[in-house]
Design a protein around this motif. Structure first.
Motif, PDB file in Angstrom:
ATOM      1  N   LEU A 103       0.863  -1.173   0.000  1.00  0.00           N
ATOM      2  CA  LEU A 103       0.000   0.000   0.000  1.00  0.00           C
ATOM      3  C   LEU A 103       0.903   1.227   0.000  1.00  0.00           C
ATOM      4  CD1 LEU A 103      -2.611  -1.040   2.719  1.00  0.00           C
ATOM      5  CD2 LEU A 103      -2.975  -1.017   0.251  1.00  0.00           C
ATOM      6  N   GLN A 104       0.353   2.368  -0.406  1.00  0.00           N
ATOM      7  CA  GLN A 104       1.142   3.595  -0.351  1.00  0.00           C
ATOM      8  C   GLN A 104       1.548   3.886   1.083  1.00  0.00           C
ATOM      9  OE1 GLN A 104      -0.387   7.025  -2.324  1.00  0.00           O
ATOM     10  NE2 GLN A 104      -0.939   5.929  -4.187  1.00  0.00           N
ATOM     11  N   GLY A 105       2.835   4.167   1.272  1.00  0.00           N
ATOM     12  CA  GLY A 105       3.364   4.439   2.606  1.00  0.00           C
ATOM     13  C   GLY A 105       3.986   3.230   3.272  1.00  0.00           C
ATOM     14  N   THR A 106       3.815   2.032   2.680  1.00  0.00           N
ATOM     15  CA  THR A 106       4.406   0.818   3.248  1.00  0.00           C
ATOM     16  C   THR A 106       5.927   0.899   3.189  1.00  0.00           C
ATOM     17  OG1 THR A 106       2.502  -0.490   2.526  1.00  0.00           O
ATOM     18  CG2 THR A 106       4.506  -1.688   3.118  1.00  0.00           C
ATOM     19  N   ARG A 107       6.586   0.540   4.271  1.00  0.00           N
ATOM     20  CA  ARG A 107       8.046   0.508   4.277  1.00  0.00           C
ATOM     21  C   ARG A 107       8.510  -0.896   3.886  1.00  0.00           C
ATOM     22  NH1 ARG A 107      12.596   3.029   5.733  1.00  0.00           N
ATOM     23  NH2 ARG A 107      14.297   1.841   6.649  1.00  0.00           N
ATOM     24  N   GLN A 112      13.137  -7.710  -0.197  1.00  0.00           N
ATOM     25  CA  GLN A 112      11.849  -8.196   0.304  1.00  0.00           C
ATOM     26  C   GLN A 112      10.919  -8.540  -0.858  1.00  0.00           C
ATOM     27  OE1 GLN A 112       9.966  -5.623   3.214  1.00  0.00           O
ATOM     28  NE2 GLN A 112       7.915  -6.280   2.594  1.00  0.00           N
ATOM     29  N   LEU A 113      10.174  -9.656  -0.733  1.00  0.00           N
ATOM     30  CA  LEU A 113       9.201 -10.053  -1.752  1.00  0.00           C
ATOM     31  C   LEU A 113       8.044  -9.060  -1.744  1.00  0.00           C
ATOM     32  CD1 LEU A 113       8.089 -12.134  -3.808  1.00  0.00           C
ATOM     33  CD2 LEU A 113       7.002 -13.296  -1.858  1.00  0.00           C
ATOM     34  N   ILE A 114       7.757  -8.462  -2.893  1.00  0.00           N
ATOM     35  CA  ILE A 114       6.697  -7.455  -2.937  1.00  0.00           C
ATOM     36  C   ILE A 114       5.542  -7.845  -3.861  1.00  0.00           C
ATOM     37  CG2 ILE A 114       8.202  -5.537  -2.310  1.00  0.00           C
ATOM     38  CD1 ILE A 114       8.426  -4.827  -5.252  1.00  0.00           C
ATOM     39  N   THR A 207      15.780  -0.286   0.000  1.00  0.00           N
ATOM     40  CA  THR A 207      14.998  -0.076   1.221  1.00  0.00           C
ATOM     41  C   THR A 207      14.374   1.306   1.155  1.00  0.00           C
ATOM     42  OG1 THR A 207      16.430  -1.499   2.553  1.00  0.00           O
ATOM     43  CG2 THR A 207      15.116   0.137   3.736  1.00  0.00           C
ATOM     44  N   GLY A 208      13.081   1.384   1.433  1.00  0.00           N
ATOM     45  CA  GLY A 208      12.423   2.690   1.360  1.00  0.00           C
ATOM     46  C   GLY A 208      10.930   2.577   1.599  1.00  0.00           C
ATOM     47  N   TYR A 209      10.207   3.565   1.072  1.00  0.00           N
ATOM     48  CA  TYR A 209       8.753   3.635   1.246  1.00  0.00           C
ATOM     49  C   TYR A 209       8.067   3.570  -0.110  1.00  0.00           C
ATOM     50  CZ  TYR A 209       9.614   5.135   6.052  1.00  0.00           C
ATOM     51  OH  TYR A 209      10.025   5.193   7.360  1.00  0.00           O
ATOM     52  N   VAL A 210       6.926   2.881  -0.156  1.00  0.00           N
ATOM     53  CA  VAL A 210       6.140   2.798  -1.375  1.00  0.00           C
ATOM     54  C   VAL A 210       5.393   4.116  -1.570  1.00  0.00           C
ATOM     55  CG1 VAL A 210       4.283   1.578  -2.571  1.00  0.00           C
ATOM     56  CG2 VAL A 210       5.870   0.314  -1.093  1.00  0.00           C
ATOM     57  N   THR A 211       5.597   4.749  -2.712  1.00  0.00           N
ATOM     58  CA  THR A 211       4.931   6.020  -2.983  1.00  0.00           C
ATOM     59  C   THR A 211       3.814   5.891  -4.012  1.00  0.00           C
ATOM     60  OG1 THR A 211       6.581   6.569  -4.671  1.00  0.00           O
ATOM     61  CG2 THR A 211       7.003   7.336  -2.418  1.00  0.00           C
ATOM     62  N   ALA A 212       3.788   4.767  -4.748  1.00  0.00           N
ATOM     63  CA  ALA A 212       2.728   4.583  -5.748  1.00  0.00           C
ATOM     64  C   ALA A 212       2.460   3.106  -5.948  1.00  0.00           C
ATOM     65  CB  ALA A 212       3.118   5.228  -7.077  1.00  0.00           C
ATOM     66  N   VAL A 213       1.167   2.745  -6.008  1.00  0.00           N
ATOM     67  CA  VAL A 213       0.720   1.385  -6.335  1.00  0.00           C
ATOM     68  C   VAL A 213      -0.238   1.521  -7.503  1.00  0.00           C
ATOM     69  CG1 VAL A 213      -0.469  -0.665  -5.518  1.00  0.00           C
ATOM     70  CG2 VAL A 213       0.965   0.626  -3.939  1.00  0.00           C
ATOM     71  N   ASN A 214       0.187   1.072  -8.679  1.00  0.00           N
ATOM     72  CA  ASN A 214      -0.583   1.313  -9.906  1.00  0.00           C
ATOM     73  C   ASN A 214      -1.340   0.088 -10.403  1.00  0.00           C
ATOM     74  OD1 ASN A 214       0.496   3.958  -9.995  1.00  0.00           O
ATOM     75  ND2 ASN A 214       2.335   3.201 -11.012  1.00  0.00           N
ATOM     76  N   LEU A 227       4.546  -0.954 -11.943  1.00  0.00           N
ATOM     77  CA  LEU A 227       3.692  -1.549 -10.921  1.00  0.00           C
ATOM     78  C   LEU A 227       3.708  -0.725  -9.650  1.00  0.00           C
ATOM     79  CD1 LEU A 227       4.481  -3.915 -12.919  1.00  0.00           C
ATOM     80  CD2 LEU A 227       4.128  -5.444 -10.979  1.00  0.00           C
ATOM     81  N   PHE A 228       4.918  -0.401  -9.161  1.00  0.00           N
ATOM     82  CA  PHE A 228       5.076   0.319  -7.907  1.00  0.00           C
ATOM     83  C   PHE A 228       6.214   1.329  -8.060  1.00  0.00           C
ATOM     84  CE2 PHE A 228       4.381  -4.252  -7.119  1.00  0.00           C
ATOM     85  CZ  PHE A 228       3.081  -4.218  -6.625  1.00  0.00           C
ATOM     86  N   LYS A 229       6.191   2.319  -7.168  1.00  0.00           N
ATOM     87  CA  LYS A 229       7.323   3.237  -7.029  1.00  0.00           C
ATOM     88  C   LYS A 229       7.778   3.212  -5.572  1.00  0.00           C
ATOM     89  CE  LYS A 229       6.485   6.509 -10.799  1.00  0.00           C
ATOM     90  NZ  LYS A 229       6.288   7.932 -11.158  1.00  0.00           N
ATOM     91  N   ILE A 230       9.073   3.061  -5.391  1.00  0.00           N
ATOM     92  CA  ILE A 230       9.650   2.999  -4.051  1.00  0.00           C
ATOM     93  C   ILE A 230      10.730   4.058  -3.949  1.00  0.00           C
ATOM     94  CG2 ILE A 230      10.867   1.565  -2.366  1.00  0.00           C
ATOM     95  CD1 ILE A 230       9.637  -0.878  -3.715  1.00  0.00           C
ATOM     96  N   VAL A 231      10.714   4.814  -2.867  1.00  0.00           N
ATOM     97  CA  VAL A 231      11.698   5.878  -2.682  1.00  0.00           C
ATOM     98  C   VAL A 231      12.447   5.668  -1.375  1.00  0.00           C
ATOM     99  CG1 VAL A 231       9.996   7.406  -1.572  1.00  0.00           C
ATOM    100  CG2 VAL A 231      12.055   8.374  -2.589  1.00  0.00           C
ATOM    101  N   ASP A 232      13.745   5.836  -1.445  1.00  0.00           N
ATOM    102  CA  ASP A 232      14.597   5.809  -0.253  1.00  0.00           C
ATOM    103  C   ASP A 232      14.791   7.248   0.193  1.00  0.00           C
ATOM    104  OD1 ASP A 232      16.457   5.531   1.715  1.00  0.00           O
ATOM    105  OD2 ASP A 232      18.033   4.692   0.461  1.00  0.00           O
ATOM    106  N   THR A 233      14.145   7.625   1.310  1.00  0.00           N
ATOM    107  CA  THR A 233      14.163   9.017   1.764  1.00  0.00           C
ATOM    108  C   THR A 233      15.386   9.358   2.608  1.00  0.00           C
ATOM    109  OG1 THR A 233      12.832   8.385   3.696  1.00  0.00           O
ATOM    110  CG2 THR A 233      11.650   9.141   1.746  1.00  0.00           C
ATOM    111  N   GLU A 234      16.329   8.431   2.694  1.00  0.00           N
ATOM    112  CA  GLU A 234      17.484   8.678   3.548  1.00  0.00           C
ATOM    113  C   GLU A 234      18.382   9.775   2.987  1.00  0.00           C
ATOM    114  OE1 GLU A 234      21.089   6.172   5.721  1.00  0.00           O
ATOM    115  OE2 GLU A 234      19.636   5.147   4.453  1.00  0.00           O
ATOM    116  N   HIS A 235      18.338   9.984   1.680  1.00  0.00           N
ATOM    117  CA  HIS A 235      19.230  10.971   1.059  1.00  0.00           C
ATOM    118  C   HIS A 235      18.439  12.049   0.326  1.00  0.00           C
ATOM    119  CE1 HIS A 235      22.653   8.485   2.090  1.00  0.00           C
ATOM    120  NE2 HIS A 235      22.052   7.455   1.537  1.00  0.00           N
ATOM    121  N   LEU A 236      17.402  12.561   0.979  1.00  0.00           N
ATOM    122  CA  LEU A 236      16.637  13.655   0.396  1.00  0.00           C
ATOM    123  C   LEU A 236      17.500  14.907   0.262  1.00  0.00           C
ATOM    124  CD1 LEU A 236      13.183  13.415   2.174  1.00  0.00           C
ATOM    125  CD2 LEU A 236      13.554  13.342  -0.265  1.00  0.00           C
TER     126      LEU A 236
END
Length: 399
Positions: A103-107, A112-114, A207-214, A227-236
């Motif tokens: 889901l959006q916001g999932t870490r 990891q199997l997604i 490793t990061g957070y899911v920002t989009a589930v299409n 399918l999905f977008k995942i962002v690693d916010t550690e280096h914003l």
């Protein structure tokens, strides 16, 4: 009789003159008293606040702070991440989405199997690989046999060359099919006993957070679908848009104060890269690294930035600590407190100051001679104190 009459007349004139002189002097005395009262109240600089008034005004005390103020560039921008920290998940070969828990916001963690994807074509890939591998073994044996015959001058050179070409072609095909299976996360060695798979697993590359589930379970996805977008916010980082005219003022390493649109907290960054291409709207992009990383921040958040292009440390206070009193600017210094009966009264004194440059919500002040730089100064609530001081002056004028 005439002498008595003259005496009485002179006496009446003297009494009349005396009364007039008394009346003439009386207004002067009253005027003097009123002027004295006005002068006394006109220079009043001390204000008293009861505990209840102090709390209601939300007064906060602090001290004069040495702060870098100076030449700055104000700009807007957004939070962004490097390309390697923003991943779009696709599958190299189409299929039906069989399962996913995202889901959006999932870490998610790296590896990891997604999701799982199902397609009958995957079976064909595995079958082609095994058949080509078996053919390769035969062609390899034939090529070695022809080499032995050629060494004994038994066969023709053309026969050896043909066997070699067929062997190398089969080997290339096997390597290609093996790479295709690895793209869909199927281990070629695991299918050599004939255990084919119609589903493949999709794993998170970062490793990061899911920002989009299409997609949803059961939908067919093509190789070009995300399918999905995942962002690693550690280096914003902060991407600022700077006008072309300000480009000569920019240097690598300059300090940047960053304020998010949804957060008043000040964050500090440094100029890391300066764009070298001017866009159609005559702006360039400046890449700034935040000093303190915060994984709770969200890419795409709007922000404002202040780039310090040349500054020096000066005595400063927040803008709201300095109030306009007539033609002067004043601050209020705490004079401690005193007890009146059962109540404690806080005392404040107005001090006239000269201001300098303003920047980022702070203003430079020239500390008056004789004032203690470490004195407790009203940072919040100065306007309420000024209002009470001025209302006290008006009451003084009314007397």
């Amino acid at each position: 009789m005439k002498r008595n009459y003259l005496y009485i007349t002179i006496l009446m004139v003297l009494v009349s003159l005396s009364g007039c002189g008394s009346k003439a002097n009386k207004p002067d005395a009253e005027t003097k008293t009123e002027e004295g009262t006005q002068a006394e109240h006109g220079h009043e600089t001390e204000v008293e606040f009861t505990a209840l008034q102090y709390k209601a005004a939300g007064i906060q005390l602090g001290t004069i702070e040495e702060r870098e103020l100076g030449l700055t560039i104000k700009a807007n921008g957004v939070l962004d991440v490097p390309p390697q920290n923003l991943v779009s998940i696709s599958v190299p070969f189409g299929g039906f989405l069989r399962s996913t828990d995202l889901l959006q916001g999932t870490r998610v963690k790296k590896g990891q199997l997604i999701a799982t994807i199902q397609n009958p074509d995957y079976i064909q890939f595995q079958q082609d690989y095994l058949e080509s591998k078996s053919q390769l073994e035969f062609l390899e044996a034939e090529y070695k046999r022809q080499e032995e015959l050629a060494a004994a001058n038994i066969n023709a050179k053309k026969t050896l060359q043909k066997a070699k070409a067929e062997y190398l072609s089969a080997r290339a095909r096997v390597q290609g099919l093996k790479a295709r299976l690895q793209l869909i996360n199927i281990n070629p060695s695991s299918i050599e006993n004939g255990n084919f798979k119609s589903t493949v697993s999709v794993y998170s590359p970062i490793t990061g957070y899911v920002t989009a589930v299409n997609v949803n379970v059961g939908s067919f996805v093509n190789p070009t679908d995300v399918l999905f977008k995942i962002v690693d916010t550690e280096h914003l980082h902060a991407e600022l848009t700077i006008y072309e005219k300000d480009m000569p003022k920019l240097k690598i390493g300059q300090k940047v104060r960053v304020y998010l649109s949804n957060d008043k907290k000040e964050r500090v960054a440094k100029v890391h890269l300066i764009g070298r291409e001017v866009s159609n709207d005559r702006t360039i992009t400046v890449h700034c690294h935040l000093d303190e990383e915060d994984i709770s921040l969200i890419p795409g958040t709007f922000l404002s930035g202040i780039v310090e292009t040349g500054a020096s440390k000066v005595a400063s206070l927040p803008d709201e600590a300095i109030v306009q009193n007539g033609e002067s600017k004043v601050i209020f210094v705490s004079e401690g407190s005193r007890k009146e009966g059962n109540e404690v009264v806080q005392l404040f004194k107005a001090v006239e100051v000269t201001t300098g440059v303003s920047d980022g919500g702070f203003t430079e002040i020239i500390v008056p001679e004789g004032m203690n730089k470490k004195a407790s100064v009203v940072l919040k609530g100065a306007f309420d104190i000024l209002s009470k001081m001025n209302s006290g002056e008006e009451a003084g004028h009314a007397h």
